[in-house]
Scaffold this active site. Structure first.
Site, PDB file in Angstrom:
ATOM      1  N   HIS A 117       9.695 171.769  70.001  1.00 56.38           N
ATOM      2  CA  HIS A 117      11.036 171.754  70.574  1.00 56.38           C
ATOM      3  C   HIS A 117      11.844 170.731  69.788  1.00 56.38           C
ATOM      4  CE1 HIS A 117       9.369 174.238  73.714  1.00 56.38           C
ATOM      5  NE2 HIS A 117       8.315 173.446  73.642  1.00 56.38           N
ATOM      6  N   GLU A 135       9.030 167.464  76.423  1.00 56.16           N
ATOM      7  CA  GLU A 135       8.472 168.491  77.316  1.00 56.16           C
ATOM      8  C   GLU A 135       7.476 167.865  78.286  1.00 56.16           C
ATOM      9  OE1 GLU A 135       6.637 171.905  75.406  1.00 56.16           O
ATOM     10  OE2 GLU A 135       5.277 172.227  77.083  1.00 56.16           O
ATOM     11  N   HIS A 146      18.481 161.192 101.337  1.00 57.11           N
ATOM     12  CA  HIS A 146      18.460 160.150 100.309  1.00 57.11           C
ATOM     13  C   HIS A 146      19.260 160.551  99.076  1.00 57.11           C
ATOM     14  CE1 HIS A 146      15.338 162.905  98.865  1.00 57.11           C
ATOM     15  NE2 HIS A 146      15.408 162.318  97.680  1.00 57.11           N
ATOM     16  N   ARG A 190      11.976 165.226 104.534  1.00 53.77           N
ATOM     17  CA  ARG A 190      12.044 164.144 103.547  1.00 53.77           C
ATOM     18  C   ARG A 190      13.344 163.424 103.856  1.00 53.77           C
ATOM     19  NH1 ARG A 190      12.804 160.137 100.806  1.00 53.77           N
ATOM     20  NH2 ARG A 190      12.640 160.007  98.536  1.00 53.77           N
ATOM     21  N   GLU A 206       9.407 157.010  93.096  1.00 52.17           N
ATOM     22  CA  GLU A 206       9.662 157.386  94.482  1.00 52.17           C
ATOM     23  C   GLU A 206       9.871 156.149  95.351  1.00 52.17           C
ATOM     24  OE1 GLU A 206      10.924 160.264  94.955  1.00 52.17           O
ATOM     25  OE2 GLU A 206       9.655 160.847  96.613  1.00 52.17           O
ATOM     26  N   HIS A 266      19.429 159.212  94.536  1.00 51.31           N
ATOM     27  CA  HIS A 266      18.819 158.330  93.534  1.00 51.31           C
ATOM     28  C   HIS A 266      19.573 158.376  92.219  1.00 51.31           C
ATOM     29  CE1 HIS A 266      16.894 162.232  93.040  1.00 51.31           C
ATOM     30  NE2 HIS A 266      16.251 162.066  94.186  1.00 51.31           N
ATOM     31  N   HIS A 271      21.057 164.253  99.185  1.00 49.54           N
ATOM     32  CA  HIS A 271      20.437 165.538  99.508  1.00 49.54           C
ATOM     33  C   HIS A 271      19.456 165.439 100.666  1.00 49.54           C
ATOM     34  CE1 HIS A 271      18.502 163.783  95.927  1.00 49.54           C
ATOM     35  NE2 HIS A 271      17.354 164.251  96.368  1.00 49.54           N
ATOM     36  N   GLU A 305      17.572 165.436  89.970  1.00 47.96           N
ATOM     37  CA  GLU A 305      16.319 165.982  90.496  1.00 47.96           C
ATOM     38  C   GLU A 305      16.291 167.497  90.345  1.00 47.96           C
ATOM     39  OE1 GLU A 305      14.893 164.619  94.401  1.00 47.96           O
ATOM     40  OE2 GLU A 305      14.942 166.707  95.063  1.00 47.96           O
ATOM     41  N   HIS A 348       2.679 171.979  68.725  1.00 49.38           N
ATOM     42  CA  HIS A 348       1.615 172.165  69.709  1.00 49.38           C
ATOM     43  C   HIS A 348       1.408 173.629  70.047  1.00 49.38           C
ATOM     44  CE1 HIS A 348       5.386 171.705  71.998  1.00 49.38           C
ATOM     45  NE2 HIS A 348       4.837 172.413  72.967  1.00 49.38           N
ATOM     46  N   HIS A 356       4.323 175.978  68.139  1.00 50.18           N
ATOM     47  CA  HIS A 356       5.768 175.803  68.162  1.00 50.18           C
ATOM     48  C   HIS A 356       6.093 174.329  68.381  1.00 50.18           C
ATOM     49  CE1 HIS A 356       4.723 175.785  72.426  1.00 50.18           C
ATOM     50  NE2 HIS A 356       5.876 175.205  72.667  1.00 50.18           N
TER      51      HIS A 356
END
Ligand SMILES: *[C@@H]1O[C@H](CO)[C@@H](O)[C@H](O)[C@H]1NC(C)=O
Ligand SMILES: *[C@@H]1O[C@H](CO)[C@@H](O)[C@H](O)[C@H]1NC(C)=O
Ligand SMILES: *[C@@H]1O[C@H](CO)[C@@H](O)[C@H](O)[C@H]1NC(C)=O
Ligand SMILES: *[C@@H]1O[C@H](CO)[C@@H](O)[C@H](O)[C@H]1NC(C)=O
Ligand SMILES: *[C@@H]1O[C@H](CO)[C@@H](O)[C@H](O)[C@H]1NC(C)=O
Length: 471
Positions: free
Chosen positions: A324, A329, A142, A139, A212, A144, A187, A148, A368, A322
């Site tokens: 968050h 999520e 690069h 890859r 991307e 950004h 990276h 990540e 959920h 539950h």
């Protein structure tokens, strides 16, 4: 028309009034409800993708057959879209995306397909890419604007970074392992030849608008810097850069790196934190209905904006009800089949079904569950835009609240209260023997027979086919 606050007031008032005379009996009959009871329809999914039927939008006494065209295969995958549970209501935004619908980018050496807020409009805080590299493929180097986080799905890759203060980190990761590169860190990613097929992984970005198409690429940059500036920058002749490609390559084939990471290091690693995490070596915590592994910045120090849980749910088990507190999520299904209902307040709820390779996005605070609706172990990732993993368990909340207070709301008995778990369970097992289903070619006839004598609020779908069980 009763508002919830009025109901709550009534419930609290009636408890208060009843308290003096009923203090000795903790299982006193609950006060009369001021609205009808909720439906006792169990609302099972009516089929799954293995069902040998033509799905129909009929549940109980509601719905009708399809006369127009039908995408049968999509309907088989989405029983709770075509024939939603009667508990669904209102206008909850779509929260499902299958990577199969992403527009793939094919290169010599691999491919990459993404999902961001353009695909799922409610997914404002996390975006993702599913990437494949053949053995040796690279890859392009690069960086950004977003951080990540990555999860290895198959094979092995070597990753490395150089931090803004000139420290170096290089390491190998394999199936179930993670990496994290903070926003703007350069990276490098290359598939090893540990398995001849190379590698595949999931990339998570801490912004819903990540694309991307807008990463900063080494070659793409230098192809857009005047050659005489490049020559001055590196103190070489312009001819040294005669062979840089005219545009970024994104993914391209190459010889695999040396098998041992140490042989690939320019200098030894000297960053204060590790940018990879061997999650595959962490044992899952056992729960009644499965296992879970939580990984956040308390153990993976570098990962300050993303945390996750890798969860397995056995057949008929459920990731408990539950939410968050403040964390969005992003959910990814690795194997098995599932359904999720999200509760979005104000009586709004929506149910969607998921297979391996599908994504769910659950906004912060939305209640959920994740139910295993298949006949194999369900494995999925819950990924959060937060350095810390946190959830609120409904069962724990109820178990640790004064029982009379809970009874005033739910009108349940002591035996039921005793079942509420004071410990977080995360994954619960089957509550009771699940119904048996017949594999059926005639869903329609069964539905019509079943529903003729029953009103819309009866548990009449109990014996309908679900696609597995007796053949
Ligand atoms: C699961 O369901 C599929 C499709 O109906 C079937 O082929 C398979 O044998 C089932 N597996 C088990 C363990 O029941
Ligand atoms: C990977 O290793 C195998 C076995 O050593 C070898 O046959 C194959 O050519 C290698 N692939 C690449 C791309 O180097
Ligand atoms: C970082 O990785 C090295 C090599 O795998 C390991 O020995 C070390 O314990 C790790 N450090 C932390 C803080 O996890
Ligand atoms: C994980 O489980 C395996 C098998 O039960 C055991 O051998 C190993 O010691 C455990 N590892 C840790 C870190 O607890
Ligand atoms: C799960 O439920 C199905 C029917 O709904 C039943 O046939 C099966 O035995 C159950 N499996 C387990 C492992 O509990």
């Amino acid at each position: 028309m009763y508002s919830w606050s009025l109901l709550l007031t009534l419930a609290i008032l009636s408890t208060a009034l009843a308290a003096p005379s009923s203090s000795e009996t903790s299982s006193a009959p609950a006060p009369s409800p001021t609205v009808p009871y909720a439906s006792d329809d169990p609302n099972y999914p009516l089929w799954n993708l293995d069902s040998d039927i033509t799905p129909e939008p009929i549940r109980g006494g509601s719905g009708a057959t399809i006369l127009g065209p039908q995408n049968r295969l999509l309907d088989l995958q989405n029983p709770d879209a075509l024939a939603p549970p009667t508990t669904d209501n209102g206008d909850v935004p779509n929260f499902k995306w299958p990577f199969s619908l992403s527009h793939n980018r094919l290169y010599t050496g691999g491919w990459a397909r993404g999902q961001n807020v353009k695909d799922v409009p409610c997914a404002t805080d996390i975006a993702a890419v599913n990437m494949r590299l053949e053995a040796g493929a690279i890859r392009e180097m690069h960086w950004h604007i977003d951080a990540e986080w990555a999860y290895m799905l198959a094979g092995y890759v070597r990753v490395s970074t150089v931090t803004p203060d000139g420290k170096v980190y290089l390491a190998d990761v394999g199936p179930g392992d993670l990496w994290y590169f903070p926003a703007g860190f350069p990276h490098n990613i290359q598939a090893k030849n540990t398995t001849e097929e190379g590698a595949e992984f999931l990339l998570i970005f801490d912004s819903g608008s990540f694309s991307e198409d807008s990463t900063f690429l080494l070659i793409d940059w230098l192809a857009h810097v005047p050659k005489e500036v490049i020559a001055k920058n590196f103190q070489v002749d312009t001819s040294a850069f005669d062979h840089i490609p005219s545009r970024g390559l994104f993914i391209f084939p190459s010889d695999p790196p040396p098998p041992n990471a140490i042989d690939d290091m320019v200098v030894p690693n000297d960053t204060p934190v590790n940018y990879t995490f061997p999650l595959s070596q962490v044992n899952g915590t056992k729960s009644a209905g499965g296992t879970y592994k939580v990984v956040d910045s308390t153990m993976f120090t570098a990962s300050t904006t993303i945390s996750a849980a890798e969860i397995t749910v056995e057949v008929n088990g459920t990731r408990e009800l539950h939410w968050h507190p403040t964390e969005p999520e992003w959910t990814y299904f690795i194997s098995g089949e599932a359904r999720i209902s999200v509760y979005a307040s104000s009586s709004n709820a929506r149910t969607s079904d998921f297979q391996a390779g599908d994504i769910a996005y659950i906004p912060p605070t939305f209640g959920h569950y994740v139910e295993n609706t298949g006949n194999t172990t369900l494995k999925f990732l819950e990924i959060f835009k937060s350095g810390l993993f946190r959830d609120v368990s409904l069962s724990q909340w109820l178990a640790l609240t004064p029982p009379e207070h809970v009874k005033a709301h739910l009108q349940v008995d002591d035996a039921t209260i005793a079942k509420f778990s004071r410990d977080k369970q995360v994954v619960v097992g089957p509550a009771q023997p699940a119904p048996t289903y017949a594999r059926s070619q005639s869903l329609k006839s069964q539905l019509h027979t079943e529903t003729d004598s029953l009103d819309a609020y009866s548990p009449h779908v109990r014996n309908l086919p679900r696609g597995f069980g007796e053949k």
